[in-house]
Structure formats: structure tokens, C-alpha cells
Design a protein around this motif. Structure first.
Motif, PDB file in Angstrom:
ATOM      1  N   VAL A 437       0.879  -1.321  -0.093  1.00 39.37           N
ATOM      2  CA  VAL A 437       0.106  -0.142   0.009  1.00 39.37           C
ATOM      3  C   VAL A 437       0.715   1.318  -0.115  1.00 39.37           C
ATOM      4  CG1 VAL A 437      -1.716   1.454   1.298  1.00 39.37           C
ATOM      5  CG2 VAL A 437      -2.066  -0.974   1.079  1.00 39.37           C
ATOM      6  N   TYR A 438       1.856   1.243   0.676  1.00 35.51           N
ATOM      7  CA  TYR A 438       2.871   2.355   0.971  1.00 35.51           C
ATOM      8  C   TYR A 438       3.314   2.715  -0.581  1.00 35.51           C
ATOM      9  CZ  TYR A 438       6.418   5.651   3.089  1.00 35.51           C
ATOM     10  OH  TYR A 438       7.079   6.773   3.168  1.00 35.51           O
ATOM     11  N   GLN A 447      -4.185   6.799  -6.459  1.00 32.22           N
ATOM     12  CA  GLN A 447      -4.010   8.198  -6.708  1.00 32.22           C
ATOM     13  C   GLN A 447      -5.118   9.071  -5.841  1.00 32.22           C
ATOM     14  OE1 GLN A 447      -4.360   9.483 -10.756  1.00 32.22           O
ATOM     15  NE2 GLN A 447      -2.418   8.921 -11.179  1.00 32.22           N
ATOM     16  N   GLN A 448      -6.440   8.168  -5.270  1.00 27.99           N
ATOM     17  CA  GLN A 448      -7.138   8.643  -4.600  1.00 27.99           C
ATOM     18  C   GLN A 448      -7.277   7.458  -3.262  1.00 27.99           C
ATOM     19  OE1 GLN A 448     -10.361   9.339  -7.002  1.00 27.99           O
ATOM     20  NE2 GLN A 448      -9.909  11.796  -6.777  1.00 27.99           N
ATOM     21  N   GLN A 454      -4.911   5.634   3.316  1.00 28.48           N
ATOM     22  CA  GLN A 454      -4.092   6.701   4.209  1.00 28.48           C
ATOM     23  C   GLN A 454      -3.631   6.682   5.330  1.00 28.48           C
ATOM     24  OE1 GLN A 454      -3.277   9.464   2.061  1.00 28.48           O
ATOM     25  NE2 GLN A 454      -2.313   9.797   3.921  1.00 28.48           N
ATOM     26  N   MET A 455      -4.331   5.873   6.201  1.00 26.43           N
ATOM     27  CA  MET A 455      -4.079   5.566   7.665  1.00 26.43           C
ATOM     28  C   MET A 455      -2.701   4.869   7.520  1.00 26.43           C
ATOM     29  SD  MET A 455      -6.392   4.032  10.913  1.00 26.43           S
ATOM     30  CE  MET A 455      -5.498   3.815  12.152  1.00 26.43           C
ATOM     31  N   ILE A 456      -2.692   3.922   6.667  1.00 26.53           N
ATOM     32  CA  ILE A 456      -1.357   2.848   6.761  1.00 26.53           C
ATOM     33  C   ILE A 456      -0.285   3.815   6.466  1.00 26.53           C
ATOM     34  CG2 ILE A 456      -0.374   1.114   5.182  1.00 26.53           C
ATOM     35  CD1 ILE A 456      -2.997  -0.286   4.899  1.00 26.53           C
ATOM     36  N   VAL A 457      -0.441   4.692   5.436  1.00 23.97           N
ATOM     37  CA  VAL A 457       0.983   5.762   4.882  1.00 23.97           C
ATOM     38  C   VAL A 457       1.081   6.534   6.339  1.00 23.97           C
ATOM     39  CG1 VAL A 457       1.414   7.614   3.669  1.00 23.97           C
ATOM     40  CG2 VAL A 457       0.296   5.720   2.571  1.00 23.97           C
ATOM     41  N   ASP A 458      -0.084   7.203   6.700  1.00 18.09           N
ATOM     42  CA  ASP A 458       0.230   8.146   7.988  1.00 18.09           C
ATOM     43  C   ASP A 458       1.000   7.374   8.968  1.00 18.09           C
ATOM     44  OD1 ASP A 458      -0.807  10.004   6.588  1.00 18.09           O
ATOM     45  OD2 ASP A 458      -2.994   9.804   7.463  1.00 18.09           O
TER      46      ASP A 458
END
Length: 630
Positions: A437-438, A447-448, A454-458
Motif C-alpha cells: 500500500v505504501y 491516486q485517491q 491513507q491511515m497506513i501511510v500516516d
């Protein structure tokens, strides 16, 4: 060179034997073997049975994974028969899957893996007052204060926080002291408590962690309450092909699902969020931070080279998996393979894994070069739909068939097959999912992102900031694999809440449908069909494969996460994840290979999934009749 055998590996599910060859002068592991020591026969058990019953048998592969094999099997059969489940059934299955992940990770960390990092003996040296102070510091420094999607509200329930008083930690210390002084350590016996790695943590952290070990023994059972409400029990909750068996009524207080029982699920989901936010994540990050600062950044194995994930949590209903529709609306679109992440996310190479890839024998296959099985054509790998489960036990290199000394690394040495992607080995698990995912988001492939992606990236970037290390340095390590499992528990706690809210909104709108019975009658089925069921289980990418002929199962194969990770080597593909991670781990004391236990436990091994029991002569052992009229 010293040859070390650990058999069985403790604090796992199932039977795993490992052998390592260690250079005692340098601590370098020159070679490593991973052997599943029992045979899984579930594929033969379900053959010839009604596909509608298969999930009940498949689910009994394991009692720790409990629900994951049922879900994999259900999805496979429904894929084969073209059954689309109602949206409420999808929401409920997702709630159960997410709660299973939170429970599995929590129990694994505190009750199976923590003792590789934490010592109850070292806790006796702690100052209880200092432990109380450290507890507050840990909560302040290492909590990742995520709130989930916009609109989430968990304020209606009391919060769970760790206790942090001198009197509390003194009482815990007294309880530990009585156990140690009795000379009967029980579940803490037979370990390497004098190993120098236990000096990495101060005594107060040991005391804090043991206190939480005891806390979670009590609270973990409440995490899986959704299984009891929606599935009737845990472990092994109930399902049906086509949806769920739990009818919904907001007017009948005797209905399986009503307002009272939904409130119980809501309480459980909110408790899970608190336990991961305030206990699990701060604990695992505090311990990981100290170990990373002490230089423990090994044990990555395949993680930096190649990882695979299937993705999961369909946001809404889908028409099938093999046709690719399943991948179109996943909450976590981790389907794919990432190579070379250890070189940095910019240099990582992403390969998609879509519907058409699932049926390609060049993309997904299993080999048996070093496994105690035989294939019709020696040296040729088989796609799971064509998979063969034919045992060929040859015994060890040294010793007897019932009393092994050393395994035969040049021949067959495990009851686990060797799965491959494009002829290559790959690691699966929460770490793999997070890496995929990252990479997809950072490279603009997604892209969206969904709120979960997004929580995984954060989460990854918050931990990178905390450790002051880039993701490619800390993630593909034993510490990283363990830390990401905690992050995944936190994510799945919010996923449970997300789908619970969707279920409530659906019920409010007047939809109480939980099952699709339109194709329940076998007369509606095609004469021949095949399907695949995917699930991103707590231990990683899980796939069940079924072929159906004339209303019965003709062939069945389960390729489970611990098969991917614990598999034996292959002359072309190289080492599997367990073996390579052991080779990349330094050992301080050959006769006390704590480091090896720690890296293996970081995968949360489930050898019961990868291997099962058999009779060497192939005869029927026993039949249990539950129906008096049969």
C-alpha cells in the motif's frame, strides 16, 4: 560451525522444527531449515463433499485463526457458483474479519511473542514508582492518535487506559515474585531468561509489559464478541454460503440480531480501538524503539526483496473474484507484489495482481521439490486448481523416521509445499500489505487512497519520524514486522467500527437482508465450476481454491500465509521467508538462540494452517457420527 535443532518451536500454533548452522565465532547463521512436521489433509477431507458444507471443514484447519478459513472457503465456493452476497452480509463478514485480526494480533504480541522481548524475571528488579512514571511517558510519547474516517465518534463509551500507580505495579511485582520464588515458572519456564538481549529494556519496561500481558489475558476475549453475536460462537463461528445465518429484527428481542445485541457489538468494537490505541501500539513502539536504538535491525529476510498481498475488505458487494470484480472496490487495495523495497520506495518495483493473474499457472503455483509430496510430473509446479495432495514421506538425513537427528536439506524435509509468484518466493503478512500500500500510494499507483489506505501511510510515516529512520530501514526487520502487526491491529479496530456504522445505516434504511438463497439448490449450479477465495488474514495473503463437478467438490487446495512464509527452499527460487530471515539474523549464544525464536515469532507462525495429521497407510482412522439416523 555448530548445528542447532529447536523442535518444536514453542508459543506458536502447530508443529515447527528449525535447524540452523551457526559460526560460533561470528554468530553468523550459515544455513537454516524450516520444517512443518505434520501433514495437512483437509484437501482430501472435503473432496467429494457438498460445497455448501466445505467452509465448516476448512474452518477447522485451525482454532487460532478460527474464522479466516471459513471466509476463504465461502468466497471460493461463491466465486465458483456465481453467488453475490447481500451488502449486510458483506458488512458483517468484514466486521468479523477485522475483529479477528485485532484479537489475533493482540494475543500473538502479548501472549506468544512478547516473551522474546520481555522477561518476568527482569521485572523483579524494577522500581514500581519508576514503572508508573515510565507508563505515563510511554503513553505520551508512543501513542499514535488516529481517529479513523471523518465522522467517527467513539465518545459514548468509557475509555480504557493502562494503570500507572506505584501500588498497582508493586502488586504485579509481588505476584511475579511468588511465581518465581516457587520454582514453578509454568508458562514462563524453559526459556533463556539470562540472555543478554533482555538487558536492552530497563526493568521498569519489563514490569509494565508483564502487567499488560496479564491485562490482555482478561480483555482479549471481549474483542471477538462480534463472532459470538453474528456467528453464534467463537472459535469457529457459523456462516452460510450466500451470506450469514443471523436474521435481523429491530422489533423482536429474541431475534439473533436486535438492538440489544448490536449495542454489545458496538461496545466490543470501541473497546478494541482503546486497547490498540492505549496498550498495544504504545507498547510495541516503545519496545521497538529501544531495540532499534540498540542496533537490532536484522531479520528482514524476504521482506526487503519481495512481498505479496491480495488486498481485502470489499466496501460493497461484488460479483466474483476470478473475474476481477472483487478488486475494484476494496477498502485496502494491497493486491500486488513489491520487489526491492529495501532499496527505498522510489526504487521499489510494483507488479499488479488482478483477476486474470489468479488463473495463470505461470503467476501462481506450488512446488514440492523439498516437500514430502509427489506430483505427477517431477519438477513441474502446479497451479492450485490443479494441485495434488499425495504424501511421500522419506524420513530425515540422519536418524530414523520416528526419531530424527538432522533433516535432509538436499532432499525432502517438510510437510509444507512451496508457493511461488512468477517462479519466485515472496513474504506475506501485515508487513507485506503495508509495504504494498505504501509503495502504491507513494508511486502514484493509487491516486485517491481510501481512508484506510491513507491511515497506513500516516502510520508508517509517524513511526519513521519516531525512530528517525526511513521506512526501508526499519520495516523489513524483525522489529518492523512486529511493529507493523500492532499498526495493523489499530487499523482493523477502526475498520470494524467503519463497517459496523455501515451496517447500522443499512438497517436504519430498512434493509435487513443477510442471505442470498437464489442459487442454494444444486440444480441451479453449472455441471463444472471453479473458484478462488481470497482473504488478507492476520498472518497474510490466504487463498482457497475449489473445483466443483456434478454438485460435489472435485478438488480443493488451501494456500495459507504460513505456507508462503514457512515453505522449504527451492533450487531455482531460493529460500523461503522463515529460512532467509534466520540466515540474516545474528546469534549471540548458539545453544540459546533467542534471536531465532524472536524472528520466527515475528511472523506469528500458524503451522496448523500449513500442516495437518495423516495416517501413513492412508486408512480411515475413526468416524464420529453426530446424526443418530445415519
Amino acid at each position: 560451525m555448530k548445528h542447532i535443532v529447536v523442535d518444536p518451536i514453542n508459543r506458536i500454533e502447530g508443529h515447527l522444527r528449525i535447524e540452523i548452522k551457526v559460526d560460533e565465532a561470528t554468530g553468523k547463521v550459515e544455513d537454516a531449515l524450516s520444517s512443518g512436521t505434520a501433514w495437512r489433509g483437509i484437501e482430501l477431507i472435503v473432496k467429494g463433499r457438498d460445497p455448501r458444507d466445505a467452509w465448516m471443514f476448512a474452518q477447522r484447519i485451525c482454532g487460532v485463526c478460527t474464522t479466516v478459513h471459513a471466509l476463504g472457503c465461502l468466497r471460493a465456493v461463491e466465486d465458483a457458483l456465481g453467488i453475490e452476497i447481500p451488502k449486510n452480509a458483506n458488512y458483517i463478514r468484514n466486521i468479523m474479519a477485522a475483529s479477528q485480526t485485532v484479537h489475533d494480533h493482540t494475543v500473538h504480541f502479548y501472549h506468544l511473542h512478547a516473551l522474546d522481548w520481555v522477561s518476568p524475571v527482569a521485572a523483579l528488579k524494577a522500581d514500581p514508582a519508576a514503572a508508573a512514571a515510565i507508563q505515563n511517558t510511554v503513553l505520551e510519547k508512543y501513542s499514535l492518535n488516529f481517529t479513523g474516517p471523518v465522522g467517527f465518534d467513539t465518545s459514548a463509551y468509557p475509555k480504557e487506559f493502562p494503570k500507572a500507580t506505584t501500588a498497582y505495579f508493586k502488586e504485579i511485582q509481588n505476584r511475579i515474585s511468588k511465581v518465581v520464588e516457587s520454582g514453578q515458572l509454568g508458562i514462563f519456564a524453559g526459556h533463556y531468561w539470562e540472555h543478554p538481549d533482555y538487558d536492552v529494556l530497563p526493568p521498569e519496561v519489563h514490569l509494565m509489559a508483564v502487567a499488560h500481558y496479564l491485562n490482555m489475558l482478561d480483555r482479549q476475549r471481549e474483542i471477538v464478541i462480534p463472532h459470538v453475536i453474528f456467528g453464534g460462537k467463537n472459535p469457529h463461528p457459523h456462516y452460510i454460503v450466500g451470506g450469514m445465518p443471523c436474521s435481523i429484527s429491530m422489533n423482536d428481542m429474541n431475534a439473533p440480531i436486535n438492538t440489544e445485541r448490536l449495542a454489545v457489538v458496538d461496545s466490543s468494537v470501541n473497546l478494541s480501538i482503546d486497547l490498540t490505541n492505549n496498550f498495544y501500539v504504545p507498547d510495541v513502539l516503545a519496545i521497538g524503539d529501544l531495540f532499534v536504538k540498540a542496533g537490532f535491525v536484522d531479520g528482514g529476510g524476504l521482506a526487503g526483496q519481495r512481498v505479496l498481498s491480495f488486498g481485502d475488505f470489499p466496501d460493497e458487494r461484488y460479483t466474483g473474484i476470478a473475474n476481477g470484480d472483487y478488486f475494484k472496490n476494496l477498502l485496502i487495495k494491497s493486491n500486488g507484489v513489491v520487489e526491492n523495497f529495501g532499496q527505498g520506495v522510489a526504487k521499489a518495483v510494483f507488479h499488479p495482481l488482478e483477476g486474470q493473474d489468479l488463473s495463470d499457472p505461470n503467476v501462481l503455483a506450488e512446488g514440492v521439490e523439498h516437500s514430502w509430496y509427489s506430483y505427477p510430473e517431477a519438477g513441474k509446479d502446479l497451479h492450485p486448481w490443479s494441485g495434488v495432495t499425495s504424501p511421500q514421506y522419506t524420513g530425515p538425513k540422519e536418524g530414523t523416521k520416528t526419531n530424527w537427528k538432522y533433516l535432509d536439506e538436499a532432499g525432502k524435509y517438510s510437510w509444507i509445499k512451496t508457493p511461488k509468484w512468477n517462479g519466485k518466493m515472496a513474504e506475506v503478512g501485515p508487513l507485506a500489505k503495508y509495504i504494498v500500500v505504501y509503495t502504491k500510494i507513494k508511486q502514484g499507483i493509487i491516486q485517491q487512497p481510501t481512508w484506510a489506505e491513507q491511515m497506513i501511510v500516516d502510520q508508517i510515516e509517524a513511526v519513521s519520524k519516531l525512530l528517525n529512520l526511513p521506512p526501508e530501514t526499519w520495516m523489513p526487520t524483525t522489529v518492523g514486522r512486529t511493529a507493523v502487526r500492532g499498526l495493523d491491529a489499530q487499523l482493523n479496530a477502526f475498520i470494524s467500527k467503519y463497517f459496523f456504522d455501515k451496517l447500522i445505516n443499512s438497517i436504519k434504511a430498512g434493509d435487513t437482508t443477510v442471505a442470498n438463497s437464489a442459487t442454494w439448490d444444486p440444480a441451479t449450479w453449472p455441471k463444472e465450476a471453479k473458484g478462488v477465495g481470497l482473504h488478507e488474514a492476520p498472518r497474510g495473503g490466504l487463498s482457497h481454491w475449489v473445483t466443483i463437478k456434478n454438485g460435489k467438490i472435485d478438488n480443493y487446495q488451501a494456500v495459507v500465509p504460513s505456507t508462503w512464509n514457512a515453505c522449504p527452499r527451492d533450487s531455482n527460487a531460493g529460500y523461503g521467508a522463515y529460512e532467509l530471515s534466520m540466515i540474516e539474523t545474528k546469534v549471540k549464544i548458539a545453544d540459546k538462540p533467542l534471536e531465532i525464536l524472536r524472528v520466527l515469532h515475528s511472523f506469528d507462525p500458524c503451522l496448523a494452517c500449513a500442516t495437518h495429521l495423516y495416517d501413513s497407510k492412508g486408512k480411515e482412522l475413526t468416524v464420529v457420527r453426530t446424526d443418530p439416523y445415519l
